[in-house]
Design an enzyme around this catalytic site. Structure first.
Site, PDB file in Angstrom:
ATOM      1  N   ARG A  57       0.834  -1.217   0.000  1.00  0.00           N
ATOM      2  CA  ARG A  57       0.000   0.000   0.000  1.00  0.00           C
ATOM      3  C   ARG A  57       0.867   1.264   0.000  1.00  0.00           C
ATOM      4  O   ARG A  57       1.847   1.378   0.701  1.00  0.00           O
ATOM      5  CB  ARG A  57      -0.876   0.029   1.256  1.00  0.00           C
ATOM      6  CG  ARG A  57      -1.569   1.388   1.422  1.00  0.00           C
ATOM      7  CD  ARG A  57      -2.663   1.389   2.414  1.00  0.00           C
ATOM      8  NE  ARG A  57      -2.289   0.904   3.721  1.00  0.00           N
ATOM      9  CZ  ARG A  57      -3.184   0.609   4.665  1.00  0.00           C
ATOM     10  NH1 ARG A  57      -4.469   0.756   4.432  1.00  0.00           N
ATOM     11  NH2 ARG A  57      -2.783   0.176   5.826  1.00  0.00           N
ATOM     12  N   ARG A  76      -1.756  -5.578  14.677  1.00  0.00           N
ATOM     13  CA  ARG A  76      -3.063  -4.995  14.303  1.00  0.00           C
ATOM     14  C   ARG A  76      -4.076  -6.098  14.003  1.00  0.00           C
ATOM     15  O   ARG A  76      -5.254  -5.974  14.322  1.00  0.00           O
ATOM     16  CB  ARG A  76      -2.902  -4.066  13.083  1.00  0.00           C
ATOM     17  CG  ARG A  76      -2.260  -2.729  13.450  1.00  0.00           C
ATOM     18  CD  ARG A  76      -1.760  -1.994  12.227  1.00  0.00           C
ATOM     19  NE  ARG A  76      -2.813  -1.642  11.304  1.00  0.00           N
ATOM     20  CZ  ARG A  76      -2.627  -1.425  10.001  1.00  0.00           C
ATOM     21  NH1 ARG A  76      -1.415  -1.529   9.488  1.00  0.00           N
ATOM     22  NH2 ARG A  76      -3.625  -1.092   9.241  1.00  0.00           N
TER      23      ARG A  76
HETATM   24  P1  AP5 Z   1      -7.141  -0.117   2.110  1.00  0.00           P
HETATM   25  O1  AP5 Z   1      -8.386   0.306   1.409  1.00  0.00           O
HETATM   26  O2  AP5 Z   1      -6.174   0.948   2.506  1.00  0.00           O
HETATM   27  O3  AP5 Z   1      -7.486  -1.064   3.368  1.00  0.00           O
HETATM   28  P2  AP5 Z   1      -8.190  -0.710   4.743  1.00  0.00           P
HETATM   29  O4  AP5 Z   1      -9.160  -1.800   5.033  1.00  0.00           O
HETATM   30  O5  AP5 Z   1      -8.717   0.696   4.749  1.00  0.00           O
HETATM   31  O6  AP5 Z   1      -6.952  -0.883   5.694  1.00  0.00           O
HETATM   32  P3  AP5 Z   1      -6.427   0.018   6.898  1.00  0.00           P
HETATM   33  O7  AP5 Z   1      -5.049  -0.519   7.195  1.00  0.00           O
HETATM   34  O8  AP5 Z   1      -6.527   1.484   6.613  1.00  0.00           O
HETATM   35  O9  AP5 Z   1      -7.415  -0.368   8.010  1.00  0.00           O
HETATM   36  P4  AP5 Z   1      -7.211  -0.225   9.492  1.00  0.00           P
HETATM   37  O10 AP5 Z   1      -8.590  -0.476   9.971  1.00  0.00           O
HETATM   38  O11 AP5 Z   1      -6.151  -1.089  10.084  1.00  0.00           O
HETATM   39  O12 AP5 Z   1      -6.574   1.245   9.657  1.00  0.00           O
HETATM   40  P5  AP5 Z   1      -7.186   2.652  10.070  1.00  0.00           P
HETATM   41  O13 AP5 Z   1      -6.615   3.671   9.202  1.00  0.00           O
HETATM   42  O14 AP5 Z   1      -8.669   2.570  10.233  1.00  0.00           O
HETATM   43  O15 AP5 Z   1      -6.412  -1.202   1.159  1.00  0.00           O
HETATM   44  C1  AP5 Z   1      -5.143  -1.739   1.490  1.00  0.00           C
HETATM   45  C2  AP5 Z   1      -4.298  -1.891   0.195  1.00  0.00           C
HETATM   46  O16 AP5 Z   1      -4.917  -2.878  -0.628  1.00  0.00           O
HETATM   47  C3  AP5 Z   1      -4.202  -0.623  -0.662  1.00  0.00           C
HETATM   48  O17 AP5 Z   1      -2.918  -0.530  -1.195  1.00  0.00           O
HETATM   49  C4  AP5 Z   1      -5.239  -0.844  -1.790  1.00  0.00           C
HETATM   50  O18 AP5 Z   1      -4.828  -0.204  -2.994  1.00  0.00           O
HETATM   51  C5  AP5 Z   1      -5.217  -2.361  -1.926  1.00  0.00           C
HETATM   52  N1  AP5 Z   1      -6.514  -2.923  -2.298  1.00  0.00           N
HETATM   53  C6  AP5 Z   1      -7.744  -2.574  -1.786  1.00  0.00           C
HETATM   54  N2  AP5 Z   1      -8.704  -3.330  -2.344  1.00  0.00           N
HETATM   55  C7  AP5 Z   1      -8.070  -4.184  -3.223  1.00  0.00           C
HETATM   56  C8  AP5 Z   1      -8.518  -5.218  -4.092  1.00  0.00           C
HETATM   57  N3  AP5 Z   1      -9.814  -5.547  -4.200  1.00  0.00           N
HETATM   58  N4  AP5 Z   1      -7.585  -5.861  -4.824  1.00  0.00           N
HETATM   59  C9  AP5 Z   1      -6.276  -5.559  -4.729  1.00  0.00           C
HETATM   60  N5  AP5 Z   1      -5.791  -4.582  -3.921  1.00  0.00           N
HETATM   61  C10 AP5 Z   1      -6.678  -3.901  -3.183  1.00  0.00           C
HETATM   62  O19 AP5 Z   1      -6.623   2.810  11.552  1.00  0.00           O
HETATM   63  C11 AP5 Z   1      -5.245   3.028  11.798  1.00  0.00           C
HETATM   64  C12 AP5 Z   1      -5.033   3.193  13.291  1.00  0.00           C
HETATM   65  O20 AP5 Z   1      -5.770   4.340  13.775  1.00  0.00           O
HETATM   66  C13 AP5 Z   1      -5.524   2.030  14.164  1.00  0.00           C
HETATM   67  O21 AP5 Z   1      -4.569   0.998  14.253  1.00  0.00           O
HETATM   68  C14 AP5 Z   1      -5.730   2.745  15.506  1.00  0.00           C
HETATM   69  O22 AP5 Z   1      -4.518   2.981  16.163  1.00  0.00           O
HETATM   70  C15 AP5 Z   1      -6.309   4.096  15.078  1.00  0.00           C
HETATM   71  N6  AP5 Z   1      -7.783   4.063  14.985  1.00  0.00           N
HETATM   72  C16 AP5 Z   1      -8.549   4.260  13.880  1.00  0.00           C
HETATM   73  N7  AP5 Z   1      -9.848   4.167  14.185  1.00  0.00           N
HETATM   74  C17 AP5 Z   1      -9.923   3.908  15.515  1.00  0.00           C
HETATM   75  C18 AP5 Z   1     -11.003   3.677  16.423  1.00  0.00           C
HETATM   76  N8  AP5 Z   1     -12.285   3.691  16.009  1.00  0.00           N
HETATM   77  N9  AP5 Z   1     -10.710   3.447  17.721  1.00  0.00           N
HETATM   78  C19 AP5 Z   1      -9.439   3.444  18.157  1.00  0.00           C
HETATM   79  N10 AP5 Z   1      -8.372   3.625  17.364  1.00  0.00           N
HETATM   80  C20 AP5 Z   1      -8.605   3.854  16.039  1.00  0.00           C
END
Ligand code: AP5
Length: 222
Positions: free
Chosen positions: A127, A171
């Site tokens: 990513r 994670r």
């Molecule tokens: P992408 O769309 O970026 O995946 P994602 O599901 O959004 O993954 P994240 O890592 O962003 O999710 P997350 O929940 O761990 O992180 P968040 O930012 O919420 O896709 C991934 C890759 O795959 C990309 O390169 C894309 O191009 C590719 N791809 C997508 N679909 C594809 C397909 N069909 N085929 C091929 N390739 C594909 O959270 C980060 C941190 O923030 C957390 O760890 C925590 O510390 C904090 N946080 C956020 N929300 C909270 C909360 N509610 N409470 C407490 N802490 C929080």
């Protein structure tokens, strides 16, 4: 439409959120994006969130809930929204109920993206995210024309600190322990839609949008 996207890290929530929010003309609210913007801006919230994010842990509930409450109270969220990354545990789900109740609303649907483990690792390791417009790319699955440069806005691409292998493993454990119980929680309330998120981005978008349209038509008829 008031919608939550749930799924493990790398399932494609951020990628699909962009297309789904666009299709239903609702704002996309990503708690991860809001935290990352605060980290980049060097705010107090960002300094606090960074230590948890870098470790792959959840930011404490009271901080996250206060931030979501503020965001959902903004005028653009009054007619609907897509939440990406919130709620992330059952306590946050109850808080979301109460927060929406205060605003005179309720949640319509929770869309779960299902992907197998090996694919998650491939998606996260490749990513790249644009620093300027936030668009999500992948070095193999969705590469930019020029390495490291966003095709959409010319911004610089970066790899997230929490996409390092050890942090990804943690994670995924945090997801299994704290977030996966939400699936049963929303299924028990008949609010869950499950979508197979394997395959191309376009295929997954089509499946997700069809499932959402069908569910909203069924809700309109009842
Ligand atoms: P992408 O769309 O970026 O995946 P994602 O599901 O959004 O993954 P994240 O890592 O962003 O999710 P997350 O929940 O761990 O992180 P968040 O930012 O919420 O896709 C991934 C890759 O795959 C990309 O390169 C894309 O191009 C590719 N791809 C997508 N679909 C594809 C397909 N069909 N085929 C091929 N390739 C594909 O959270 C980060 C941190 O923030 C957390 O760890 C925590 O510390 C904090 N946080 C956020 N929300 C909270 C909360 N509610 N409470 C407490 N802490 C929080």
């Amino acid at each position: 439409m008031r919608l939550v996207l749930v799924g493990p890290p790398g399932a494609g929530k951020g990628t699909q959120a962009e297309f789904i929010a666009d299709r239903f003309s609702i704002p996309k609210i990503s708690t991860g994006d809001i935290f990352r913007a605060n980290v980049s801006g060097g705010t107090e919230l960002g300094k606090l969130a960074k230590q948890y994010m870098d470790a792959g842990d959840l930011v404490p509930d009271q901080v996250t809930i206060a931030m979501v409450r503020d965001r959902l109270s903004e005028p653009d969220a009054a007619a609907g929204f897509l939440l990406d990354g919130f709620p992330r545990n059952v306590a946050q789900a109850y808080e979301l109920d109460s927060l929406l109740g205060d605003l005179g609303n309720s949640l319509d649907v929770v869309l779960e993206l299902v992907v197998d483990h090996d694919e998650i690792v491939k998606r996260l390791s490749g990513r790249r995210t644009c620093r300027k417009c936030g668009h999500i790319w992948h070095v193999e699955y969705d590469p930019t024309k020029v390495d490291g440069v966003c095709d959409r806005c010319g911004g610089e691409l970066f790899q997230r600190d929490d996409d390092m292998a050890d942090t990804v493993r943690h994670r995924l454990d945090v997801y299994a322990e704290q977030t996966a119980p939400l699936i049963q929680f929303y299924d028990g309330r008949s609010q869950l839609l499950v979508v197979d998120a394997m395959g191309t981005v376009e295929d997954v978008t089509e499946r997700a949008i069809s499932a959402l349209v069908e569910s909203s038509e069924t809700a309109d008829q009842s």
